[in-house]
Each structure stands twice: as C-alpha cells, then as structure tokens.
Motif scaffolding. Structure first.
Motif, PDB file in Angstrom:
ATOM      1  N   GLU A   1      -7.186   5.360   2.508  1.00 29.81           N
ATOM      2  CA  GLU A   1      -6.099   5.221   3.470  1.00 29.81           C
ATOM      3  C   GLU A   1      -5.166   6.425   3.419  1.00 29.81           C
ATOM      4  O   GLU A   1      -4.731   6.926   4.464  1.00 29.81           O
ATOM      5  CB  GLU A   1      -5.312   3.944   3.207  1.00 29.81           C
ATOM      6  N   ALA A   2      -4.855   6.898   2.220  1.00 29.32           N
ATOM      7  CA  ALA A   2      -3.934   8.025   2.079  1.00 29.32           C
ATOM      8  C   ALA A   2      -4.484   9.264   2.773  1.00 29.32           C
ATOM      9  O   ALA A   2      -3.758   9.960   3.498  1.00 29.32           O
ATOM     10  CB  ALA A   2      -3.673   8.312   0.601  1.00 29.32           C
ATOM     11  N   LEU A   3      -5.748   9.548   2.559  1.00 28.30           N
ATOM     12  CA  LEU A   3      -6.346  10.746   3.142  1.00 28.30           C
ATOM     13  C   LEU A   3      -6.489  10.646   4.652  1.00 28.30           C
ATOM     14  O   LEU A   3      -6.205  11.597   5.375  1.00 28.30           O
ATOM     15  CB  LEU A   3      -7.708  11.010   2.498  1.00 28.30           C
TER      16      LEU A   3
ATOM     17  N   VAL B   1      -6.414  14.993  -3.444  1.00 24.47           N
ATOM     18  CA  VAL B   1      -5.672  14.381  -2.340  1.00 24.47           C
ATOM     19  C   VAL B   1      -4.612  15.330  -1.803  1.00 24.47           C
ATOM     20  O   VAL B   1      -4.490  15.537  -0.587  1.00 24.47           O
ATOM     21  CB  VAL B   1      -5.033  13.047  -2.780  1.00 24.47           C
ATOM     22  N   LEU B   2      -3.829  15.943  -2.686  1.00 34.56           N
ATOM     23  CA  LEU B   2      -2.755  16.840  -2.250  1.00 34.56           C
ATOM     24  C   LEU B   2      -3.302  18.037  -1.483  1.00 34.56           C
ATOM     25  O   LEU B   2      -2.713  18.485  -0.490  1.00 34.56           O
ATOM     26  CB  LEU B   2      -1.931  17.307  -3.444  1.00 34.56           C
ATOM     27  N   GLU B   3      -4.438  18.543  -1.923  1.00 36.72           N
ATOM     28  CA  GLU B   3      -5.048  19.671  -1.209  1.00 36.72           C
ATOM     29  C   GLU B   3      -5.577  19.235   0.154  1.00 36.72           C
ATOM     30  O   GLU B   3      -5.373  19.923   1.162  1.00 36.72           O
ATOM     31  CB  GLU B   3      -6.190  20.267  -2.039  1.00 36.72           C
ATOM     32  N   ALA B   4      -6.223  18.077   0.191  1.00 34.20           N
ATOM     33  CA  ALA B   4      -6.820  17.602   1.445  1.00 34.20           C
ATOM     34  C   ALA B   4      -5.774  17.309   2.518  1.00 34.20           C
ATOM     35  O   ALA B   4      -6.033  17.497   3.711  1.00 34.20           O
ATOM     36  CB  ALA B   4      -7.665  16.364   1.176  1.00 34.20           C
ATOM     37  N   ILE B   5      -4.594  16.839   2.097  1.00 35.40           N
ATOM     38  CA  ILE B   5      -3.563  16.499   3.085  1.00 35.40           C
ATOM     39  C   ILE B   5      -2.605  17.663   3.353  1.00 35.40           C
ATOM     40  O   ILE B   5      -1.659  17.526   4.124  1.00 35.40           O
ATOM     41  CB  ILE B   5      -2.759  15.250   2.656  1.00 35.40           C
TER      42      ILE B   5
ATOM     43  N   PHE C   1      20.377   9.545   6.519  1.00 36.26           N
ATOM     44  CA  PHE C   1      20.266  10.860   7.150  1.00 36.26           C
ATOM     45  C   PHE C   1      19.582  10.698   8.504  1.00 36.26           C
ATOM     46  O   PHE C   1      18.374  10.908   8.636  1.00 36.26           O
ATOM     47  CB  PHE C   1      19.473  11.821   6.256  1.00 36.26           C
ATOM     48  N   SER C   2      20.349  10.320   9.498  1.00 31.82           N
ATOM     49  CA  SER C   2      19.784   9.984  10.809  1.00 31.82           C
ATOM     50  C   SER C   2      19.131  11.170  11.512  1.00 31.82           C
ATOM     51  O   SER C   2      18.245  10.996  12.352  1.00 31.82           O
ATOM     52  CB  SER C   2      20.864   9.395  11.714  1.00 31.82           C
ATOM     53  N   ASP C   3      19.530  12.384  11.147  1.00 36.13           N
ATOM     54  CA  ASP C   3      18.979  13.556  11.815  1.00 36.13           C
ATOM     55  C   ASP C   3      17.936  14.282  10.963  1.00 36.13           C
ATOM     56  O   ASP C   3      17.517  15.392  11.286  1.00 36.13           O
ATOM     57  CB  ASP C   3      20.094  14.535  12.191  1.00 36.13           C
ATOM     58  N   ALA C   4      17.506  13.655   9.869  1.00 35.61           N
ATOM     59  CA  ALA C   4      16.553  14.295   8.967  1.00 35.61           C
ATOM     60  C   ALA C   4      15.155  14.353   9.584  1.00 35.61           C
ATOM     61  O   ALA C   4      14.750  13.461  10.333  1.00 35.61           O
ATOM     62  CB  ALA C   4      16.500  13.545   7.641  1.00 35.61           C
ATOM     63  N   THR C   5      14.441  15.393   9.257  1.00 41.28           N
ATOM     64  CA  THR C   5      13.017  15.475   9.576  1.00 41.28           C
ATOM     65  C   THR C   5      12.267  14.852   8.406  1.00 41.28           C
ATOM     66  O   THR C   5      12.357  15.342   7.270  1.00 41.28           O
ATOM     67  CB  THR C   5      12.564  16.937   9.751  1.00 41.28           C
ATOM     68  N   ILE C   6      11.586  13.753   8.666  1.00 37.37           N
ATOM     69  CA  ILE C   6      10.930  13.004   7.586  1.00 37.37           C
ATOM     70  C   ILE C   6       9.418  13.060   7.773  1.00 37.37           C
ATOM     71  O   ILE C   6       8.898  12.711   8.838  1.00 37.37           O
ATOM     72  CB  ILE C   6      11.404  11.544   7.553  1.00 37.37           C
ATOM     73  N   ILE C   7       8.730  13.497   6.736  1.00 38.06           N
ATOM     74  CA  ILE C   7       7.269  13.581   6.756  1.00 38.06           C
ATOM     75  C   ILE C   7       6.716  12.571   5.754  1.00 38.06           C
ATOM     76  O   ILE C   7       7.013  12.649   4.558  1.00 38.06           O
ATOM     77  CB  ILE C   7       6.788  14.993   6.383  1.00 38.06           C
ATOM     78  N   CYS C   8       5.949  11.613   6.233  1.00 38.45           N
ATOM     79  CA  CYS C   8       5.345  10.605   5.354  1.00 38.45           C
ATOM     80  C   CYS C   8       3.938  11.046   4.955  1.00 38.45           C
ATOM     81  O   CYS C   8       3.069  11.213   5.815  1.00 38.45           O
ATOM     82  CB  CYS C   8       5.290   9.244   6.048  1.00 38.45           C
ATOM     83  N   LEU C   9       3.738  11.238   3.672  1.00 38.99           N
ATOM     84  CA  LEU C   9       2.436  11.636   3.135  1.00 38.99           C
ATOM     85  C   LEU C   9       2.079  10.720   1.973  1.00 38.99           C
ATOM     86  O   LEU C   9       2.206  11.087   0.802  1.00 38.99           O
ATOM     87  CB  LEU C   9       2.472  13.094   2.661  1.00 38.99           C
TER      88      LEU C   9
ATOM     89  N   THR D   1       0.855  -1.173   0.000  1.00 43.50           N
ATOM     90  CA  THR D   1       0.000   0.000   0.000  1.00 43.50           C
ATOM     91  C   THR D   1       0.895   1.228   0.000  1.00 43.50           C
ATOM     92  O   THR D   1       2.103   1.144   0.261  1.00 43.50           O
ATOM     93  CB  THR D   1      -0.903   0.041   1.243  1.00 43.50           C
ATOM     94  N   ALA D   2       0.321   2.377  -0.271  1.00 40.90           N
ATOM     95  CA  ALA D   2       1.109   3.612  -0.256  1.00 40.90           C
ATOM     96  C   ALA D   2       1.720   3.846   1.126  1.00 40.90           C
ATOM     97  O   ALA D   2       2.871   4.282   1.243  1.00 40.90           O
ATOM     98  CB  ALA D   2       0.224   4.796  -0.662  1.00 40.90           C
ATOM     99  N   LYS D   3       0.962   3.544   2.165  1.00 42.68           N
ATOM    100  CA  LYS D   3       1.455   3.734   3.538  1.00 42.68           C
ATOM    101  C   LYS D   3       2.620   2.796   3.829  1.00 42.68           C
ATOM    102  O   LYS D   3       3.634   3.198   4.429  1.00 42.68           O
ATOM    103  CB  LYS D   3       0.316   3.496   4.520  1.00 42.68           C
ATOM    104  N   GLU D   4       2.514   1.540   3.402  1.00 44.68           N
ATOM    105  CA  GLU D   4       3.602   0.579   3.605  1.00 44.68           C
ATOM    106  C   GLU D   4       4.852   0.989   2.834  1.00 44.68           C
ATOM    107  O   GLU D   4       5.978   0.876   3.341  1.00 44.68           O
ATOM    108  CB  GLU D   4       3.144  -0.819   3.177  1.00 44.68           C
ATOM    109  N   ALA D   5       4.655   1.473   1.609  1.00 47.03           N
ATOM    110  CA  ALA D   5       5.789   1.919   0.801  1.00 47.03           C
ATOM    111  C   ALA D   5       6.472   3.118   1.454  1.00 47.03           C
ATOM    112  O   ALA D   5       7.710   3.204   1.487  1.00 47.03           O
ATOM    113  CB  ALA D   5       5.327   2.281  -0.610  1.00 47.03           C
TER     114      ALA D   5
END
Length: 374
Positions: free
Chosen positions: A50-52, A272-276, A31-39, A15-19
């Motif tokens: 699920e994505a939304l 989707v991009l607007e909603a998230i 990059f151990s100190d990176a700020t990572i945002i999963c969208l 799924t997109a979330k699993e990926a």
C-alpha cells in the motif's frame, strides 16, 4: 511551509495511509496554508504494498492464489507509478493474518501462494520486482514459493514432495531445471527489515518460529530441516545460506530468493524510500512527522522510522514522532535521531485508543503543533 507526513502503520488500528491522513488533518488545523505531502512508509513487511502504490500513484492488479494452508484467496499485486515495477507483498498470500490463531501450523504452512503472485507478475510482463517480506505464517525456507515457480523437491524414494515446513527434512534432491526461465531476466529486490540468518540460535526458526505456532519442542527439528535444505541448496547452487545475513526473513524465503532467483536483499525502508522518491522533497521541507504503533529500542534496529531519520539528518530536517506509545527507557537514544517524541497513550484503556485511533491521532497532532510555535 512544507511538511512531509510519513508514518508507518499503527499495527492493529491504522494503516500507514490512514495514519498519514489523520496527521494531515491535525496539521491543517494549525498550518492552514502549509504544503503537506503524505508519504506513508513501511519496512518490507505488511503495508509495504500500500505504501509504495499510494506514494507513487500506482495501481493494483488482483489474482487468486493459495493461502498458507492451500485455500484459494484473492491477492493483490502492486504496480508502481513508473508502470515498470511490480510489488509482491508476501503477507498478501502467505501472511500470518490470513490464519486464525488455532490454524497456525508451521509444519503445514507453505509460501506457495507467494510464488503464484510472483508468477502472476511475470505473466503480466514485469521484469523488475520488489518483494516485501514480513508477517509470514510460514517456516518452509521459501520452498513452497520455489515449488510454484517450477522447482521440484524429491524424497529419498524419488517421490515428489509437496513443500511446507515439515517436508524440509525429507528433501533428498532438488531439481531446478524447470524454474521459470523468465526469472533469469528479472531484477528482484527483496525488501526486509530482518537481519537474521537462516539457521541457528538467531535463525528463522528460533527467533520467529514461536509467533507462528512453533512449540519449544519443535524448534530443534524444524531448524534441522531448514539446515538440511540449506545443505542441499549449497551443493546444488554453490551458495551458502546458513549464516547469510537476512536470509531468515519470512521463514527463510529471503534465502530461497537469493539462492534460486539471484535476488538482492536490501533494507526494507531504504527500498521504500528510494522507490517513492522521498529524498527529492527534503531540500525544501521544513519538518517531517512520522510515527508507528510503538516506538522503542527496536526502532533503532533498521526499522522504518530510523530510515526516515537517517535520510532527514543528511538534509538537516527535523523529524517529529507521534506514536501509539514511546518506550520511556529508550528516550535518550531515540532523542539522538528525533526532534520530538510524543505518544497517544494517555492512560485510557488500550481498546479505546485502538477503536478511536484516527481521531485521537488527529487531535494529538493538532495539539502538539499548536504548542510548538514553528
């Protein structure tokens, strides 16, 4: 360093979330100190729910609906983090994955369950709906969905019809006076990546029917039934669906929502991009990682990854693609949008790649960004 990880689903394996989580683990090793945002993202089809919900910290509500053949199944309704917007994913109730291959029958399949999901959202008090269309097993013009919402269809003898693909040609009259009145005060946005019209050589039946079990000999009569439904609808509602761009999505369900529920059809990935709230992160992000099962020329036709690339381009943010496979012949046009294009396909059997997709994706992500000194 700030990174956005925003893949679509790797169909058949992740799924997109699993990926997104697999990619995140790979990035963290580099990059151990990176700020990572999963969208995780989707373009209106299966995975949109699920994505939304995931990206907005929303929640699910469950109900019982009919599957495409009328069997009772559990289905989820999504509620976005704003607490006001409900997400209906047609694939939950009327999806092709709900049927075994030998069960595919566009003459019998109905979107009735999707109508039940919409009604459930209304019962729960939601008056802003995002309806994701894609992956349907149906070719009923959305009439089953309308039936569940109160629209009645009659044959020439005045008998009430039970709607499916085979009943479209039997419609003599349509009565929408009992359409759920709550729909009149509900904002409905249809999220879809399909631009095909309702009927004709590029319409719902001709283009998408074969994957739903439509045999070559059935295409013409089924398309004629869809055209007949559009004719009756035009006389009743004054809206012409025949050649309306996008009306053919999900076996014509988009057209039905436009004509009877005053829905707006929009690009699935843009919705989707607007909603998230994707754009709000881009002014401070260093790069984006995305991917899908197969990246090819179709990706450039309004698919999820292109939506990400278009938005990122406005902010001059580089976008890297790691997909299951990348079409070699499409590298040049894809290269105009993406900074890097890599694939998991390394010659191993596809079955092995599918089974171990999460770990292979993690390793590949780590390898790619270890080699790119950013």
């Amino acid at each position: 360093m700030k990174v956005i990880i925003a893949p679509d689903a790797f169909k058949g394996s992740l799924t997109a979330k699993e990926a997104a989580h697999a990619m995140k683990r790979g990035i963290e090793h580099v990059f151990s100190d990176a700020t990572i945002i999963c969208l995780p993202i989707a373009d209106g089809g299966e995975g949109t729910l699920e994505a939304l919900v995931s990206a907005t910290n929303g929640r699910y509500k469950e109900t019982i609906v009919q599957d495409p053949l009328g069997r009772l199944i559990p289905a989820k309704l999504g509620v976005l983090g704003d607490g006001k917007t409900a997400v209906v994913e047609l694939a939950q109730a009327s999806g092709i994955t709900l049927l075994a291959e030998e069960e595919l029958d566009p003459l019998k399949a109905s979107t009735y369950g999707t109508g039940e999901l919409i009604r459930f959202a209304l019962d729960e008090g939601y008056r802003k709906l995002i309806i994701g269309l894609g992956g349907s097993a149906t070719n009923d013009g959305g009439t089953g969905m309308l039936e569940a919402l109160g629209v009645r269809f009659f044959d020439a003898a005045g008998r009430l019809l039970k709607m499916n693909g085979g009943a479209l040609s039997l419609i003599a009259s349509i009565d929408d006076t009992e359409l759920d009145e709550r729909l009149h005060s509900t904002q409905i946005v249809v999220a879809s990546d399909v631009e095909n019209p309702l009927v004709g050589k590029t319409g719902a039946t001709s283009i998408f029917g074969p994957q739903k079990g439509v045999k070559q000999a059935m295409i013409e009569p089924l398309d004629a039934g869809m055209r007949h439904f559009a004719d009756v609808t035009e006389r009743l509602k004054g809206k012409r669906l025949h050649d309306l761009r996008g009306a053919g999505a999900a076996g014509g369900s988009a057209g039905a929502l436009v004509a009877y529920c005053d829905a707006e059809v929009a690009s699935g990935i843009e919705v989707v991009l607007e909603a998230i709230g994707f754009a709000k992160h881009l002014s401070s992000v260093d790069f984006i990682v995305t991917g899908e099962g197969k990246t090819d020329r179709q990706t450039l036709n309004g698919k999820a990854l292109l939506g990400v690339a278009k938005l990122a381009k406005d902010y001059k943010v580089p976008v890297y693609v790691i997909s299951g496979s990348v079409e070699k012949e499409a590298l040049d046009p894809l290269g105009e949008w993406f900074t890097g294009l890599d694939e998991l396909n390394d010659g191993r059997p596809v079955a092995e790649l599918m089974v171990n997709a999460s770990e292979i994706l993690r390793q590949k992500t780590e390898e790619i960004f270890s080699d790119r000194h950013m």
